[in-house]
Design a protein around this motif. Structure first.
Motif, PDB file in Angstrom:
ATOM      1  N   LEU A  54      -7.372 -17.972  13.842  1.00 61.57           N
ATOM      2  CA  LEU A  54      -7.116 -17.987  12.405  1.00 61.57           C
ATOM      3  C   LEU A  54      -7.661 -19.287  11.818  1.00 61.57           C
ATOM      4  CD1 LEU A  54      -5.758 -16.835   9.832  1.00 61.57           C
ATOM      5  CD2 LEU A  54      -3.663 -18.034  10.533  1.00 61.57           C
ATOM      6  N   SER A  55      -8.471 -19.160  10.781  1.00 56.39           N
ATOM      7  CA  SER A  55      -8.986 -20.334  10.072  1.00 56.39           C
ATOM      8  C   SER A  55      -8.500 -20.304   8.629  1.00 56.39           C
ATOM      9  CB  SER A  55     -10.522 -20.368  10.089  1.00 56.39           C
ATOM     10  OG  SER A  55     -11.002 -20.648  11.384  1.00 56.39           O
ATOM     11  N   LEU A  56      -8.017 -21.432   8.163  1.00 55.79           N
ATOM     12  CA  LEU A  56      -7.647 -21.620   6.763  1.00 55.79           C
ATOM     13  C   LEU A  56      -8.720 -22.474   6.112  1.00 55.79           C
ATOM     14  CD1 LEU A  56      -3.854 -22.555   7.203  1.00 55.79           C
ATOM     15  CD2 LEU A  56      -4.864 -20.279   6.947  1.00 55.79           C
ATOM     16  N   VAL A  57      -9.236 -22.028   4.981  1.00 52.34           N
ATOM     17  CA  VAL A  57     -10.298 -22.772   4.302  1.00 52.34           C
ATOM     18  C   VAL A  57      -9.839 -23.147   2.900  1.00 52.34           C
ATOM     19  CG1 VAL A  57     -12.680 -22.754   3.481  1.00 52.34           C
ATOM     20  CG2 VAL A  57     -12.084 -21.595   5.614  1.00 52.34           C
ATOM     21  N   GLU A  58      -9.841 -24.441   2.633  1.00 56.71           N
ATOM     22  CA  GLU A  58      -9.546 -24.964   1.301  1.00 56.71           C
ATOM     23  C   GLU A  58     -10.854 -25.406   0.652  1.00 56.71           C
ATOM     24  OE1 GLU A  58      -6.581 -28.402  -0.312  1.00 56.71           O
ATOM     25  OE2 GLU A  58      -8.297 -29.098   0.856  1.00 56.71           O
ATOM     26  N   GLY A  59     -10.985 -25.191  -0.662  1.00 56.40           N
ATOM     27  CA  GLY A  59     -12.137 -25.708  -1.385  1.00 56.40           C
ATOM     28  C   GLY A  59     -13.170 -24.654  -1.743  1.00 56.40           C
ATOM     29  N   SER A  60     -13.949 -24.964  -2.754  1.00 59.43           N
ATOM     30  CA  SER A  60     -14.981 -24.057  -3.251  1.00 59.43           C
ATOM     31  C   SER A  60     -16.346 -24.421  -2.680  1.00 59.43           C
ATOM     32  CB  SER A  60     -15.027 -24.106  -4.775  1.00 59.43           C
ATOM     33  OG  SER A  60     -15.426 -25.400  -5.214  1.00 59.43           O
ATOM     34  N   VAL A  61     -17.285 -23.521  -2.876  1.00 60.63           N
ATOM     35  CA  VAL A  61     -18.669 -23.750  -2.444  1.00 60.63           C
ATOM     36  C   VAL A  61     -19.434 -24.327  -3.629  1.00 60.63           C
ATOM     37  CG1 VAL A  61     -20.779 -22.659  -1.621  1.00 60.63           C
ATOM     38  CG2 VAL A  61     -18.550 -21.886  -0.760  1.00 60.63           C
ATOM     39  N   THR A  62     -19.815 -25.592  -3.524  1.00 63.31           N
ATOM     40  CA  THR A  62     -20.495 -26.271  -4.628  1.00 63.31           C
ATOM     41  C   THR A  62     -21.842 -26.858  -4.247  1.00 63.31           C
ATOM     42  OG1 THR A  62     -19.404 -28.389  -4.169  1.00 63.31           O
ATOM     43  CG2 THR A  62     -18.276 -26.897  -5.668  1.00 63.31           C
ATOM     44  N   THR A  63     -22.163 -26.842  -2.960  1.00 62.15           N
ATOM     45  CA  THR A  63     -23.456 -27.350  -2.498  1.00 62.15           C
ATOM     46  C   THR A  63     -24.059 -26.364  -1.501  1.00 62.15           C
ATOM     47  OG1 THR A  63     -22.569 -28.553  -0.586  1.00 62.15           O
ATOM     48  CG2 THR A  63     -22.610 -29.738  -2.707  1.00 62.15           C
ATOM     49  N   ARG A  69     -22.035 -24.137   5.708  1.00 64.83           N
ATOM     50  CA  ARG A  69     -20.868 -24.470   6.521  1.00 64.83           C
ATOM     51  C   ARG A  69     -19.866 -23.316   6.546  1.00 64.83           C
ATOM     52  NH1 ARG A  69     -16.348 -28.456   5.339  1.00 64.83           N
ATOM     53  NH2 ARG A  69     -15.408 -28.844   7.375  1.00 64.83           N
ATOM     54  N   VAL A  70     -19.646 -22.689   5.385  1.00 63.65           N
ATOM     55  CA  VAL A  70     -18.649 -21.619   5.355  1.00 63.65           C
ATOM     56  C   VAL A  70     -19.140 -20.400   6.143  1.00 63.65           C
ATOM     57  CG1 VAL A  70     -19.327 -20.342   3.253  1.00 63.65           C
ATOM     58  CG2 VAL A  70     -16.915 -20.586   3.850  1.00 63.65           C
ATOM     59  N   ARG A  71     -20.439 -20.193   6.208  1.00 60.69           N
ATOM     60  CA  ARG A  71     -20.967 -19.115   7.051  1.00 60.69           C
ATOM     61  C   ARG A  71     -20.712 -19.420   8.527  1.00 60.69           C
ATOM     62  NH1 ARG A  71     -25.143 -19.151   3.062  1.00 60.69           N
ATOM     63  NH2 ARG A  71     -26.444 -20.532   4.367  1.00 60.69           N
ATOM     64  N   VAL A 128     -18.870 -15.104   2.063  1.00 58.72           N
ATOM     65  CA  VAL A 128     -18.533 -14.469   3.344  1.00 58.72           C
ATOM     66  C   VAL A 128     -17.335 -13.548   3.138  1.00 58.72           C
ATOM     67  CG1 VAL A 128     -19.385 -16.404   4.738  1.00 58.72           C
ATOM     68  CG2 VAL A 128     -16.985 -16.347   4.025  1.00 58.72           C
ATOM     69  N   ASP A 129     -17.122 -12.672   4.107  1.00 62.64           N
ATOM     70  CA  ASP A 129     -15.936 -11.814   4.073  1.00 62.64           C
ATOM     71  C   ASP A 129     -14.685 -12.649   4.333  1.00 62.64           C
ATOM     72  OD1 ASP A 129     -17.405  -9.516   3.597  1.00 62.64           O
ATOM     73  OD2 ASP A 129     -17.629  -9.054   5.734  1.00 62.64           O
ATOM     74  N   VAL A 130     -13.643 -12.362   3.571  1.00 60.67           N
ATOM     75  CA  VAL A 130     -12.379 -13.090   3.677  1.00 60.67           C
ATOM     76  C   VAL A 130     -11.276 -12.084   3.990  1.00 60.67           C
ATOM     77  CG1 VAL A 130     -10.664 -14.394   2.358  1.00 60.67           C
ATOM     78  CG2 VAL A 130     -13.087 -14.952   2.140  1.00 60.67           C
ATOM     79  N   ASP A 131     -10.396 -12.433   4.921  1.00 60.70           N
ATOM     80  CA  ASP A 131      -9.326 -11.518   5.318  1.00 60.70           C
ATOM     81  C   ASP A 131      -8.126 -11.566   4.381  1.00 60.70           C
ATOM     82  OD1 ASP A 131     -10.256 -10.359   7.997  1.00 60.70           O
ATOM     83  OD2 ASP A 131     -10.563 -12.509   8.298  1.00 60.70           O
ATOM     84  N   PHE A 132      -7.911 -12.686   3.715  1.00 59.56           N
ATOM     85  CA  PHE A 132      -6.797 -12.794   2.766  1.00 59.56           C
ATOM     86  C   PHE A 132      -7.041 -14.012   1.880  1.00 59.56           C
ATOM     87  CE2 PHE A 132      -2.497 -13.705   1.265  1.00 59.56           C
ATOM     88  CZ  PHE A 132      -2.011 -12.424   0.979  1.00 59.56           C
TER      89      PHE A 132
END
Length: 251
Positions: A54-63, A69-71, A128-132
């Motif tokens: 399980l990965s939790l990601v905080e923050g938006s894609v701005t660069t 990185r999010v991929r 990317v696809d997000v589960d929740f």
């Protein structure tokens, strides 16, 4: 059986949602007994390679670097949950989406040629696809613990998608709009904060983004009758979750 692994990542954000996880304190200690926290730089410099359960990601894609990185995070994660307004809606930095980012860059930075950024701030789900998606600015600790434990247990998180108005009624708070004519986004905002602002006599600012049933065309005339002009309505909508509430104000 190996312990499930948990990773926490940060993109463009203020770290507030990660701090919410750290503020869980006793609950976090109990969670640490059930999972192995493999990547969480806000808490420890120790890093283990993926894949992560399980990965939790905080923050938006701005660069462009954020997008790449999010991929990579998605590829290394069996389940990916975005946390907070930045990750789920682009955040306060998505105000750039309604303006000229080049003008911002020239105005704010002494040497704008050194600043590499995208023209927009977008949620993780745009890449990317997000589960929740767990909404909030910042997220609610109770909802966060529910989401984490639900995914680790292999069940669907129990996070209702009703509006803040429901929470106002549940805690017996007098409606600030009906009683005082205060502009409020409660009717269209996702619950989760416990109706904090209305409980103190303030209108909801929409920190948790759109609820499951949003009817802005019905709300906007009410906001106008409460004293907001078109610019005031746009300012109210274009804040924490501006891109999520991005709908043209009818004439």
């Amino acid at each position: 059986m190996d312990e499930p692994t948990l990773a926490v990542f940060k993109l463009a954000s203020c770290d507030g949602c990660q701090l919410t996880l750290l503020d869980c304190e006793d609950e976090l200690l109990a969670l640490a007994d059930r999972v192995r926290i493999s990547h969480f730089l806000e808490a420890s410099s120790a890093v283990e390679p993926g894949p992560y359960d399980l990965s939790l990601v905080e923050g938006s894609v701005t660069t462009a670097e954020d997008a790449a990185r999010v991929r990579a995070i998605r590829a290394a994660s069996r389940r990916l949950v975005t946390i907070g307004a930045c990750a789920t809606a682009g955040g306060i930095q998505a105000l750039r989406n309604f303006a000229d980012v080049e003008e911002y860059r020239r105005t704010v930075y002494a040497s704008p040629e050194y600043i590499a950024t995208l023209a927009t701030s977008t949620p993780v789900s745009a890449h990317v696809d997000v589960d929740f998606e767990l909404r909030g600015c910042p997220i609610d600790r109770r909802q966060l613990l529910e989401v984490v434990t639900a995914f680790l247990a292999g069940r669907k998180p129990d996070v209702p998608d009703h509006s803040v108005c429901f929470e106002c009624k549940r805690r017996g708070t007098v409606c600030v709009t009906v009683a005082h004519g205060t502009p409020c986004l409660g009717p269209v905002t996702h619950a989760g904060c416990g109706a904090l602002c209305p409980a103190f006599g303030r209108g909801c600012y929409g920190c948790f983004g759109p609820s499951g049933s949003v009817n802005l065309p019905a709300l906007i005339p009410r906001l106008r009758s409460d004293g907001l002009d078109d610019d005031g309505v746009r300012r109210l909508l274009h804040s924490f979750n501006g891109s999520a509430f991005d709908e043209e104000v009818p004439p």
